[in-house]
Structure formats: structure tokens, C-alpha cells
Scaffold this motif. Sequence first.
Motif, PDB file in Angstrom:
ATOM      1  N   ASN A   3       0.698  -1.276  -0.055  1.00 55.16           N
ATOM      2  CA  ASN A   3      -0.051  -0.073   0.027  1.00 55.16           C
ATOM      3  C   ASN A   3       0.847   1.366  -0.073  1.00 55.16           C
ATOM      4  OD1 ASN A   3      -2.036  -1.771   0.106  1.00 55.16           O
ATOM      5  ND2 ASN A   3      -2.217  -1.661   2.388  1.00 55.16           N
ATOM      6  N   ALA A 204     -14.678   3.326   3.779  1.00 57.13           N
ATOM      7  CA  ALA A 204     -13.999   2.847   4.891  1.00 57.13           C
ATOM      8  C   ALA A 204     -13.781   1.560   4.902  1.00 57.13           C
ATOM      9  CB  ALA A 204     -13.893   3.513   6.210  1.00 57.13           C
ATOM     10  N   ASN A 208     -10.776  -1.174   3.492  1.00 55.88           N
ATOM     11  CA  ASN A 208     -10.395  -1.837   4.709  1.00 55.88           C
ATOM     12  C   ASN A 208     -10.137  -3.408   4.220  1.00 55.88           C
ATOM     13  OD1 ASN A 208      -8.962  -0.832   7.184  1.00 55.88           O
ATOM     14  ND2 ASN A 208     -10.685   0.635   6.792  1.00 55.88           N
ATOM     15  N   GLN A 209     -11.478  -3.647   3.724  1.00 63.93           N
ATOM     16  CA  GLN A 209     -11.468  -5.065   3.198  1.00 63.93           C
ATOM     17  C   GLN A 209     -10.700  -5.666   1.974  1.00 63.93           C
ATOM     18  OE1 GLN A 209     -16.010  -5.072   2.437  1.00 63.93           O
ATOM     19  NE2 GLN A 209     -16.314  -5.452   4.511  1.00 63.93           N
ATOM     20  N   ALA A 211      -7.627  -4.085   1.820  1.00 66.34           N
ATOM     21  CA  ALA A 211      -6.304  -4.393   2.380  1.00 66.34           C
ATOM     22  C   ALA A 211      -6.372  -5.546   3.147  1.00 66.34           C
ATOM     23  CB  ALA A 211      -6.113  -2.979   3.505  1.00 66.34           C
ATOM     24  N   LYS A 212      -7.256  -6.110   3.780  1.00 62.48           N
ATOM     25  CA  LYS A 212      -7.320  -7.255   4.470  1.00 62.48           C
ATOM     26  C   LYS A 212      -7.328  -8.574   3.502  1.00 62.48           C
ATOM     27  CE  LYS A 212      -9.999  -9.672   7.959  1.00 62.48           C
ATOM     28  NZ  LYS A 212     -11.285  -9.266   8.671  1.00 62.48           N
ATOM     29  N   CYS A 248      -4.740   8.811   5.448  1.00 61.91           N
ATOM     30  CA  CYS A 248      -5.452   7.673   6.419  1.00 61.91           C
ATOM     31  C   CYS A 248      -6.570   8.505   6.914  1.00 61.91           C
ATOM     32  CB  CYS A 248      -4.428   7.637   7.583  1.00 61.91           C
ATOM     33  SG  CYS A 248      -2.997   6.398   7.018  1.00 61.91           S
ATOM     34  N   LEU A 253      -8.423   4.098   6.354  1.00 60.71           N
ATOM     35  CA  LEU A 253      -7.268   3.120   6.430  1.00 60.71           C
ATOM     36  C   LEU A 253      -5.904   3.526   7.613  1.00 60.71           C
ATOM     37  CD1 LEU A 253      -6.494   0.505   4.796  1.00 60.71           C
ATOM     38  CD2 LEU A 253      -4.719   1.408   3.950  1.00 60.71           C
ATOM     39  N   ALA A 254      -5.799   2.497   8.321  1.00 60.18           N
ATOM     40  CA  ALA A 254      -5.061   3.096   9.525  1.00 60.18           C
ATOM     41  C   ALA A 254      -3.591   3.264   8.849  1.00 60.18           C
ATOM     42  CB  ALA A 254      -5.055   2.151  10.532  1.00 60.18           C
ATOM     43  N   ARG A 257      -1.155   0.409   8.026  1.00 60.16           N
ATOM     44  CA  ARG A 257      -1.385  -0.043   6.790  1.00 60.16           C
ATOM     45  C   ARG A 257      -0.631   0.319   5.552  1.00 60.16           C
ATOM     46  NH1 ARG A 257      -3.962  -5.120   6.513  1.00 60.16           N
ATOM     47  NH2 ARG A 257      -5.914  -5.262   8.107  1.00 60.16           N
TER      48      ARG A 257
END
Length: 423
Positions: A3, A204, A208-209, A211-212, A248, A253-254, A257
Motif C-alpha cells: 500500500n 472505509a 479496509n476489506q 487491504a485485508k 489515512c 485506512l490506518a 497499513r
Amino acid sequence: MANSVLVGLQWGDEGKGKIIDVLTEDIDMVVRFQGGNNAGHTVEIGEEKFILHLIPSGILRRDCRCVIGNGVVVNPLTLQKEVAELEARGYKVSDRLRISSRSQLVFDYHCVMDGLFEQKLGDSKIGTTKRGIGPAYADKVNRVGIRAEELLNPNLLEKHFRTQADFYNQIFREAGVQTIDIEAEWAKIKEAAAMLAPMVEDTALTVNQAAKAGKKILFEGAQGMWLDVDFGTYPFVTSSNTTAGAACTGSGLAPSRIDHVVGVAKAYCTRVGEGPFMTELNNETGRRMGEIGNEFGATTGRSRRCGWFDAVATRYSAMLNGVDQLALTKLDVLDDFDTIQVCTGYRLNGRELKEMPLAASDINHLEPVYEEFPGWKQKTTDATRWEDLPPRCQEYLQALSRLIEAPLKIISVGPRRDQTFRV
Ligand code: GDP
Ligand code: IMO
Ligand code: MG
């Protein structure tokens, strides 16, 4: 690459769109996280030219998903137009683009207000793009903004729009400027809302999904570090944080990540709009740079002010953004210059400074201190690897990377996709 955040290190228009387009070859998702349609990101593919304002540049890769994050201010009418134009050119957008339900909407009254503020400022005007960006962000922090979630609820949207439009029209009446035609505007907004609503979601979660699931995400910055509302040449800035940290807050996204930050800078420097520009060349050399570099705004068509590379300002940018991959663009524009200057310090009232002074009032009085490099006087537009570049050109690039303390990874020698290579 995992990322990454990509940001401009100067005053915008560094060639971010082009570098995004090159990087998205192996990227799954591109996310815009701040700004609005004040941005103009150019991508040239073969003979075709695209200028993207709100839609992430990744849309031009057919298997890339795109997100307009919560940090963006979205004009529904211009977004509708942008989607339609891309679809007319054969790019399916609606199934790949998602809009954050939390992004703020920009309406015509924001644009009129933008113009009114500029008019009131007179000679001290900012030189905004008049796209309503400042007033829309002001409404957001004033907690009276209208969010994209309301595109899903036309009755509520209409009520809020009318209330806000009435409020602004009163200001316009008192100021003696043209009020907006609420009925005509609402008719257009209603139509745009119907088109955009299916794309609105909690992005969001989307991001995040992805990235996961191990997808590679690229965050597309707009504007440039020196236009950042906190760190830029305030008040001659835009109204959002343009630095990497905003990726972010503007997407959800944190920070844990994010793996890399790509900083894009031109091999020289430009600025459009008003405000300090330490290395500006108000002379024949500056005019020549603008002519060779075709320096006209991608959004407003205004001519961009040109000057030498400012290593002090760009080092500060690289530091704030934590750049671990530097992309240098428009190297070819310098191909024919006899000598090339790089600003390595400033002089203020006889004193030499190695960093930008604190007071905004001092910035206008800085005199750049230059280091001179011999020009390479050779065409670089056909170079496809480091070894193809003339030795003097290599020395110039190495000096820039050393001075700004960021490792050079990507070089661009022309507007096309194939005029880019990694080092
Ligand atoms: P952005 O806002 O950062 O995406 O940049 P803009 O699209 O506003 O402006 C960059 C301009 O430079 C566009 O017209 C690009 O097509 C062009 N461009 C990008 N990279 C290069 C390059 O390496 N050389 C030349 N000559 N033009 C380039
Ligand atoms: P991209 O993403 C260059 C400048 C305007 C003005 C100031 C404030 O293409 O690099 P605004 O309309 O944001 O309130 O204007 O910021 N500006 C840009 N300059 N590139 C941009 O975007 C810009 N977006 C805003 O010219 O000086
Ligand atoms: Mg631009």
C-alpha cells in the motif's frame, strides 16, 4: 509494492496523474483522499489524453477499482459529467468507482462564495480555482456541510440543499452578487444524485476489506505539499491537508497499513495562482521553461509560473511526507538549457538560511542561493533506462536526490506512459 501513498512535493501539477497511471499497472485499487475538482491530473495513453479532476487516475486501467474517499469534496454535477465523459470514451466507470458516503458535496453556492471571497481580497487574492473548495471545507468543519450519503435520500438532500442555498443567497444579495437559481440547480442535482447514488457506500469498509484481502492500494494525492493548509505557504494554500498523513484520515485506512510514500517532483518548479515562489523566474528563462514544459493549468488553463528546482523546500516536503521513493518528472524540459540552477539555501536580510523561515512575511523577501549545474544539451525523451541518460543529466538527478534526502526511484522524460523508467 504494497500500500502506497503518492503525493506532490511542490505546488501541484508535478505529473502525479502520469506516475499514478504508470504505477497502477500492478495496483488493485486507487483512492483519492483529499481535495476536489480543483485537481487536474493528466494521463496520456498513446494518442489519447485524459484530464481527471475527481475520479482517481487508476480508472484508466480496466481492472482497477477506484474510490473517492471521505476526505474529498465532491461536486456532484462535475462528477456526473466526468463519469459520463469517460463512459462515452469506452471506460466503464459506474461498476468500478465507489464514493464515500462521508465525502462532502460541493454546490454552486460554494463556487459563488469562492469568487466572492477572492473579490473581497482584491490584490491579496489567493488565485483559487473557483471550484468552491474552500467554502465546502469550511461548511464541513462548521458542521453544516451536506454529505454524499444524502444522495441516497433525495428528500433529505433537497431540504438541506434548499436551506443552505437560501442562506448563501442572502449573503450574495447583501454583497450585490448574482444569487443562484435554486430551482434550476436542484433539478440538475436531482438528476446527478440518481446517477451517483448506486456508487455511494461506506468506503472505509471497502478500502479496509481490500487491504485485508491483500489487495494493493495506491492513494492518489492531489495538489502539492506547499499547498497544504497547515504546512504550505499559508494563506496561499488550498483548504485540505495534501501531505501523506491525510491518506489515512481521508480514507479510513490506518497508518499501520501504509508501506510506502512516493513523492513526485518536477525537475524544476511551477506554481499556479498567487503566493510566494522563491525560485520564480520572471524572465526569458522562465518563459522558455513554461513554453517547453507546456505549463498551462489542467483545470483552469491559467499559465503556470516557472522557476528552478528548490531543494530546500522540496527537502522539507520529502521529510514531512516520509518519502521513500522519489519520482522526478519533466526532466526532458531541461534538455536544452546551457546551465541549470538548484536552490540550496536562501538569503534573508544578508543572513544565509538552510531552512524556510518561520514568519510568512519573511518568505516573500527570501533570495535564493543557487548551485549551478552544466546543462546536458541532449535529448532525453527516448531514454528507457538510467544508462541512456547523459552523464551530466545523471549528475543533476543524483544531486537532487542527495539534496532532498530521498532515494530516486522513478524518472519521467515525457508525457507518455512509455516515457518513464525505474532506477
Ligand atoms: P498533476 O496535477 O500532478 O497530475 O500534473 P498535471 O497533469 O496537472 O500536469 C503535468 C503535465 O505535464 C501534464 O500535461 C502531463 O502530460 C505532463 N507531463 C507529465 N510528465 C511529463 C514529463 O516527464 N515530461 C513532459 N514533457 N511532460 C510531462
Ligand atoms: P493538482 O492536483 C496546482 C492552487 C490554486 C490556488 C490554491 C487554492 O492538479 O496538482 P483552491 O481552488 O484549491 O482553493 O485554490 O491552490 N491549486 C492547485 N495548483 N495544482 C492543483 O491540483 C491545484 N489545486 C489547487 O491555483 O493557488
Ligand atoms: Mg494538475
